[in-house]
Design a protein around this motif. Sequence first.
Motif, PDB file in Angstrom:
ATOM      1  N   CYS A  99       8.763 -28.825 -12.202  1.00 35.90           N
ATOM      2  CA  CYS A  99       9.414 -29.855 -11.395  1.00 35.90           C
ATOM      3  C   CYS A  99      10.792 -29.371 -10.926  1.00 35.90           C
ATOM      4  CB  CYS A  99       9.542 -31.126 -12.245  1.00 35.90           C
ATOM      5  SG  CYS A  99      10.183 -32.518 -11.352  1.00 35.90           S
ATOM      6  N   LEU A 101      -3.606 -41.723 -10.117  1.00 36.40           N
ATOM      7  CA  LEU A 101      -2.814 -41.024  -9.103  1.00 36.40           C
ATOM      8  C   LEU A 101      -3.701 -40.488  -7.980  1.00 36.40           C
ATOM      9  CD1 LEU A 101       0.199 -40.481  -8.761  1.00 36.40           C
ATOM     10  CD2 LEU A 101      -0.216 -38.159  -9.496  1.00 36.40           C
ATOM     11  N   PHE A 115       5.535 -29.142  -6.127  1.00 33.34           N
ATOM     12  CA  PHE A 115       5.289 -29.517  -7.521  1.00 33.34           C
ATOM     13  C   PHE A 115       3.789 -29.601  -7.801  1.00 33.34           C
ATOM     14  CE2 PHE A 115       5.522 -33.120 -10.839  1.00 33.34           C
ATOM     15  CZ  PHE A 115       5.658 -32.239 -11.888  1.00 33.34           C
ATOM     16  N   ALA A 117      19.369 -35.354 -11.598  1.00 36.21           N
ATOM     17  CA  ALA A 117      17.934 -35.154 -11.383  1.00 36.21           C
ATOM     18  C   ALA A 117      17.403 -34.116 -12.368  1.00 36.21           C
ATOM     19  CB  ALA A 117      17.671 -34.723  -9.937  1.00 36.21           C
ATOM     20  N   MET A 129       5.906 -42.863 -10.965  1.00 34.59           N
ATOM     21  CA  MET A 129       7.142 -42.378 -11.566  1.00 34.59           C
ATOM     22  C   MET A 129       7.708 -43.406 -12.545  1.00 34.59           C
ATOM     23  SD  MET A 129      10.487 -40.832  -9.705  1.00 34.59           S
ATOM     24  CE  MET A 129      10.808 -42.308  -8.797  1.00 34.59           C
TER      25      MET A 129
HETATM   26  C1  LIG Z   1       7.762 -36.868 -11.610  1.00 32.11           C
HETATM   27  C2  LIG Z   1       9.220 -36.849 -11.629  1.00 32.11           C
HETATM   28  C3  LIG Z   1       9.896 -37.476 -10.473  1.00 32.11           C
HETATM   29  C4  LIG Z   1      10.729 -36.524  -9.763  1.00 32.11           C
HETATM   30  C5  LIG Z   1      11.309 -37.052  -8.492  1.00 32.11           C
HETATM   31  C6  LIG Z   1      11.746 -35.887  -7.638  1.00 32.11           C
HETATM   32  C7  LIG Z   1      12.672 -36.192  -6.597  1.00 32.11           C
HETATM   33  C8  LIG Z   1      14.093 -36.113  -7.084  1.00 32.11           C
HETATM   34  C9  LIG Z   1      14.974 -36.868  -6.187  1.00 32.11           C
HETATM   35  C10 LIG Z   1      16.315 -37.169  -6.797  1.00 32.11           C
HETATM   36  C11 LIG Z   1      16.956 -38.260  -5.987  1.00 32.11           C
HETATM   37  C12 LIG Z   1      18.080 -38.909  -6.706  1.00 32.11           C
HETATM   38  C13 LIG Z   1      18.483 -40.236  -6.139  1.00 32.11           C
HETATM   39  C14 LIG Z   1      19.387 -40.229  -4.962  1.00 32.11           C
HETATM   40  C15 LIG Z   1      19.055 -39.781  -3.827  1.00 32.11           C
HETATM   41  C16 LIG Z   1      19.842 -39.862  -2.558  1.00 32.11           C
HETATM   42  O1  LIG Z   1      21.147 -39.393  -2.689  1.00 32.11           O
HETATM   43  C17 LIG Z   1      19.071 -39.038  -1.552  1.00 32.11           C
HETATM   44  C18 LIG Z   1      19.757 -39.029  -0.208  1.00 32.11           C
HETATM   45  O2  LIG Z   1      19.737 -40.312   0.351  1.00 32.11           O
HETATM   46  P1  LIG Z   1      20.939 -40.766   1.321  1.00 32.11           P
HETATM   47  O3  LIG Z   1      21.056 -39.737   2.391  1.00 32.11           O
HETATM   48  O4  LIG Z   1      20.514 -42.129   1.847  1.00 32.11           O
HETATM   49  O5  LIG Z   1      22.168 -40.847   0.469  1.00 32.11           O
HETATM   50  N1  LIG Z   1      17.726 -39.576  -1.463  1.00 32.11           N
HETATM   51  C19 LIG Z   1      16.661 -38.791  -1.337  1.00 32.11           C
HETATM   52  O6  LIG Z   1      16.725 -37.578  -1.238  1.00 32.11           O
HETATM   53  C20 LIG Z   1      15.290 -39.475  -1.350  1.00 32.11           C
HETATM   54  C21 LIG Z   1      14.786 -39.510  -2.742  1.00 32.11           C
HETATM   55  C22 LIG Z   1      13.455 -40.208  -2.817  1.00 32.11           C
HETATM   56  C23 LIG Z   1      12.864 -40.014  -4.176  1.00 32.11           C
HETATM   57  C24 LIG Z   1      11.431 -40.455  -4.252  1.00 32.11           C
HETATM   58  C25 LIG Z   1      10.834 -40.003  -5.525  1.00 32.11           C
HETATM   59  C26 LIG Z   1       9.433 -40.400  -5.723  1.00 32.11           C
HETATM   60  C27 LIG Z   1       8.842 -39.536  -6.757  1.00 32.11           C
HETATM   61  C28 LIG Z   1       7.427 -39.706  -6.985  1.00 32.11           C
HETATM   62  C29 LIG Z   1       6.987 -38.850  -8.102  1.00 32.11           C
HETATM   63  C30 LIG Z   1       5.536 -38.707  -8.163  1.00 32.11           C
HETATM   64  C31 LIG Z   1       5.125 -37.533  -8.912  1.00 32.11           C
HETATM   65  C32 LIG Z   1       3.674 -37.270  -8.830  1.00 32.11           C
HETATM   66  C33 LIG Z   1       3.340 -35.956  -9.405  1.00 32.11           C
HETATM   67  C34 LIG Z   1       1.973 -35.741  -9.826  1.00 32.11           C
END
Ligand SMILES: CCCCCCCCCCCCC/C=C/[C@@H](O)[C@H](COP(=O)(O)O)NC(=O)CCCCCCCCCCCCCCC
Length: 220
Positions: free
Chosen positions: A144, A16, A127, A164, A49
């Motif tokens: 998180c 990472l 985070f 989420a 991820m």
């Molecule tokens: C490590 C655990 C990973 C946690 C990820 C945290 C982010 C949580 C985001 C939940 C998004 C659920 C999916 C749907 C999202 C969309 O509705 C929403 C809106 O989009 P729209 O306006 O086109 O409809 N999309 C978003 O907000 C963008 C989400 C992009 C997610 C990218 C996640 C990449 C995570 C990388 C994790 C790396 C962790 C490193 C830590 C040491």
Amino acid sequence: MADSDSDSVPEEKFSLKEVLITFQSCLTDNQEILTDSYVNGWRGLVRFMNSLGSIFSFISKDAVNKIQIMVTHQNGENGDKYETLQSMVKYELDNNLVDLQRRAEHPESGCRTLLRLHRTLRWLELFLEKLRTSTEDSKTSVMCTDAYNDSLAQYHAWIIRKAATMAFCALPGRAAFFQTMNVGSTEQVVAMLVEAIPFISKVYEITEELYKQHNLLELP
Ligand SMILES: CCCCCCCCCCCCC/C=C/[C@@H](O)[C@H](COP(=O)(O)O)NC(=O)CCCCCCCCCCCCCCC
């Protein structure tokens, strides 16, 4: 020709550290942000991820979709206009390529797509900061979730928030999580975070300011 992600290519050891350091290479000397490095940083994060398990695949799918939209812009006939976030904003606004009020003719503008990644970068910053200052008994799922609730959650519908936060509960504990990062000992992880977080913060701040100046922070 098979691409480098092909199944036939053995997975090289993935750290990472390289991913987080990519955000350092986003910044040009005059404080612009290189789209290519920015998108690459996200590619690496998504790869990390994915290694945490399939429970995150609904998040991964959305991220991959957004990365693909950006790549399509970068490879398009006006790809040169997407070299930096600054040039992208200028180009899309000058040419009315951004839906400002509601999603209509340009539902996949670079500006609105990037904004979703930008908001997620704030979650990442929070985070990582929590991971940096955590102790042995800190819970990754709690760190998180707290980071998410203080950033991204406000932009998500109830059902997404629910999904989420359920997925976060499946995160490995701190020790296993650090191991998956593949950076070395806890001290080395902390040292890497100390090095990387300021660049992520800088990239976040510059983008935030750019979007603020052009009134783009609420793009539908
Ligand atoms: C490590 C655990 C990973 C946690 C990820 C945290 C982010 C949580 C985001 C939940 C998004 C659920 C999916 C749907 C999202 C969309 O509705 C929403 C809106 O989009 P729209 O306006 O086109 O409809 N999309 C978003 O907000 C963008 C989400 C992009 C997610 C990218 C996640 C990449 C995570 C990388 C994790 C790396 C962790 C490193 C830590 C040491």
